[in-house]
Design a protein around this motif. Structure first.
Motif, mmCIF file in Angstrom:
data_model
loop_
_atom_site.group_PDB
_atom_site.id
_atom_site.type_symbol
_atom_site.label_atom_id
_atom_site.label_comp_id
_atom_site.label_asym_id
_atom_site.label_seq_id
_atom_site.Cartn_x
_atom_site.Cartn_y
_atom_site.Cartn_z
ATOM 1 N N UNK A 76 -8.027 33.900 80.615
ATOM 2 C CA UNK A 76 -6.878 33.446 79.830
ATOM 3 C C UNK A 76 -5.974 34.613 79.470
ATOM 4 N N UNK A 77 -4.729 34.260 79.200
ATOM 5 C CA UNK A 77 -3.751 35.194 78.664
ATOM 6 C C UNK A 77 -3.316 34.700 77.298
ATOM 7 N N UNK A 78 -3.333 35.607 76.329
ATOM 8 C CA UNK A 78 -2.881 35.319 74.980
ATOM 9 C C UNK A 78 -1.624 36.138 74.708
ATOM 10 N N UNK A 79 -0.688 35.562 73.953
ATOM 11 C CA UNK A 79 0.568 36.235 73.623
ATOM 12 C C UNK A 79 0.652 36.446 72.122
ATOM 13 N N UNK A 80 0.909 37.688 71.714
ATOM 14 C CA UNK A 80 1.033 37.999 70.288
ATOM 15 C C UNK A 80 2.278 37.344 69.718
ATOM 16 N N UNK A 81 2.161 36.846 68.489
ATOM 17 C CA UNK A 81 3.320 36.263 67.817
ATOM 18 C C UNK A 81 4.377 37.332 67.601
ATOM 19 N N UNK A 82 5.632 36.931 67.772
ATOM 20 C CA UNK A 82 6.728 37.881 67.589
ATOM 21 C C UNK A 82 6.902 38.246 66.120
ATOM 22 N N UNK A 83 6.498 37.316 65.225
ATOM 23 C CA UNK A 83 6.567 37.572 63.788
ATOM 24 C C UNK A 83 5.444 36.780 63.137
ATOM 25 N N UNK A 84 5.527 36.580 61.839
ATOM 26 C CA UNK A 84 4.439 35.907 61.129
ATOM 27 C C UNK A 84 4.473 34.400 61.277
ATOM 28 N N UNK A 85 5.496 33.842 61.922
ATOM 29 C CA UNK A 85 5.590 32.397 62.084
ATOM 30 C C UNK A 85 4.689 31.913 63.195
ATOM 31 N N UNK A 86 4.513 30.599 63.256
ATOM 32 C CA UNK A 86 3.703 30.013 64.321
ATOM 33 C C UNK A 86 4.550 29.258 65.319
ATOM 34 N N UNK A 87 5.847 29.073 65.050
ATOM 35 C CA UNK A 87 6.720 28.426 66.015
ATOM 36 C C UNK A 87 7.255 29.500 66.949
ATOM 37 N N UNK A 88 6.603 29.653 68.065
ATOM 38 C CA UNK A 88 6.953 30.735 68.989
ATOM 39 C C UNK A 88 6.700 30.253 70.394
ATOM 40 N N UNK A 89 7.582 30.678 71.293
ATOM 41 C CA UNK A 89 7.346 30.357 72.694
ATOM 42 C C UNK A 89 6.072 31.029 73.148
ATOM 43 N N UNK A 90 5.195 30.279 73.787
ATOM 44 C CA UNK A 90 3.917 30.805 74.239
ATOM 45 C C UNK A 90 4.007 31.488 75.589
ATOM 46 N N UNK B 181 -4.728 26.101 86.730
ATOM 47 C CA UNK B 181 -4.206 27.012 85.716
ATOM 48 C C UNK B 181 -3.168 26.275 84.899
ATOM 49 N N UNK B 182 -3.377 26.245 83.589
ATOM 50 C CA UNK B 182 -2.434 25.613 82.670
ATOM 51 C C UNK B 182 -1.632 26.712 81.984
ATOM 52 N N UNK B 183 -0.318 26.624 82.065
ATOM 53 C CA UNK B 183 0.568 27.561 81.380
ATOM 54 C C UNK B 183 1.288 26.814 80.268
ATOM 55 N N UNK B 184 1.086 27.260 79.039
ATOM 56 C CA UNK B 184 1.700 26.631 77.866
ATOM 57 C C UNK B 184 2.996 27.370 77.558
ATOM 58 N N UNK B 185 4.115 26.696 77.722
ATOM 59 C CA UNK B 185 5.408 27.344 77.544
ATOM 60 C C UNK B 185 5.969 27.189 76.138
#
Length: 253
Positions: free
Chosen positions: A232-246, A42-46
Motif C-alpha cells: 500500500x501507499x499512504x499519503x500524509x495529510x497536507x494539514x491537520x484536516x481530514x478532507x484531503x485528496x488521497x 489495485x485500488x487507487x483512492x483519489x
C-alpha cells in the motif's frame, strides 16, 4: 457494456470520522471489479469516500471507476504491484507488540473502524498494532475476526481482510506525528479467515518519498500460515484536516 452498480458505504465503516475506511472501501470496490479486472487488483483512492451517500461503480475493460456524482472517488485496475509480505510473528509476540500500541492516547482517528479504540465495545476490529521487539520498522497485532452477522467457523468477507491489512501499515510509521491516509492498495487473499479464528497481522514500513509512504502487510493464522498480504501507499495529510485528496499521483497501476 456492463451495467453500473450503485452502492453506499454505511457510516460505521469509517476511517476519519466523516469518510470511509480506506481498507474497507478498497475491499468493497475490489470485489465489484473482480469480474472485470481479475482477482488481484489495485485500488487507487483519489478522494475520501463519503459515508451513507450514493456511489456509482462503473466497470471498464482496463479499469473500473467509483464516482460520487461528478467526483471520481476511486479507480480499480489489474494488480501489478509486487506484494512482498513481511515475515510472520507468533501470537505471543503479537500480543506483546499490541501492549505497546501508541494509539490508546493521541490517536488521529480514534473512532476508526479498524484501529480506533474510541468505539463501542465489539464494534470495529479494535486492532492494536505495536512495534515488534527487535524487528525494525515492523508492527504486529492479534486479530480474531468477529462474526459480523455470520456464524463462527464461516469465512469473513474479503473487505474485512482488506480492513485488517490496512491500518497496521499506517502504524508502522508514526501517525501521531504525521497522520496519513491510505491512497493505493493491492491485496492478495489466499484464504479468508473464519469468524472466531485467532490471527496475527504484521506490517512493515517501506520507503518514504515526500508525502508518500510505502508499506507491506500480511495476515497469518495462529500456526503462522500466510492467509493474505498487501502492499500500500499512504499519503500524509497536507494539514491537520481530514478532507484531503488521497491521490498518490498519477495512477500507474
Amino acid at each position: 457494456m456492463a451495467e453500473r452498480h450503485e452502492l453506499r458505504i454505511p457510516a460505521r465503516y469509517n476511517g476519519p470520522p466523516d469518510s470511509g475506511h480506506g481498507g474497507y472501501v478498497s475491499g468493497r470496490f475490489a470485489a465489484l471489479a473482480a469480474p472485470h479486472q481479475g482477482a488481484t487488483v489495485t485500488v487507487t483512492l483519489t478522494e475520501p469516500t463519503p459515508l451513507d451517500e450514493p456511489l456509482t461503480f462503473t466497470p471498464g475493460p482496463r479499469r473500473s471507476t467509483v464516482t460520487h456524482g461528478t467526483r471520481l472517488i476511486a479507480t480499480v485496475a489489474p494488480g501489478r504491484a509486487r506484494v512482498d509480505p513481511p515475515p510472520s510473528v507468533d501470537p505471543a509476540t503479537a500480543r506483546a507488540a499490541a501492549d505497546r500500541f501508541a494509539g490508546h492516547t493521541g490517536h488521529p482517528f480514534p473512532t476508526c473502524f479498524a484501529c480506533g479504540h474510541g468505539r463501542p465495545a465489539r464494534d470495529g476490529l479494535a486492532l492494536a498494532p505495536g512495534p515488534v521487539d527487535g524487528v525494525p520498522d515492523t508492527v504486529a497485532t492479534p486479530w480474531t475476526p468477529a462474526a459480523e452477522g455470520i456464524a463462527d467457523g464461516f469465512p469473513v468477507p474479503d473487505e474485512l481482510v482488506w480492513s485488517a491489512l490496512d491500518c497496521p501499515g499506517g502504524w508502522a510509521d508514526d501517525p501521531l506525528a504525521r497522520p496519513r491516509l491510505l491512497s493505493r492498495m493491492t491485496a492478495v487473499v489466499r484464504r479468508a479467515p473464519r469468524a472466531g479464528e485467532p490471527c496475527v497481522v504484521v506490517a512493515r514500513r517501506g520507503a518514504v518519498s515526500g508525502r508518500l509512504l510505502r508499506v507491506d502487510s500480511a495476515l497469518y493464522d495462529a500456526t503462522e500460515q500466510l492467509l493474505a498480504s498487501a502492499t500500500a501507499t499512504w499519503t500524509a495529510l497536507a494539514d491537520s484536516g481530514t478532507h484531503v485528496s488521497n491521490s498518490p499521483g498519477k495512477d500507474t497501476a
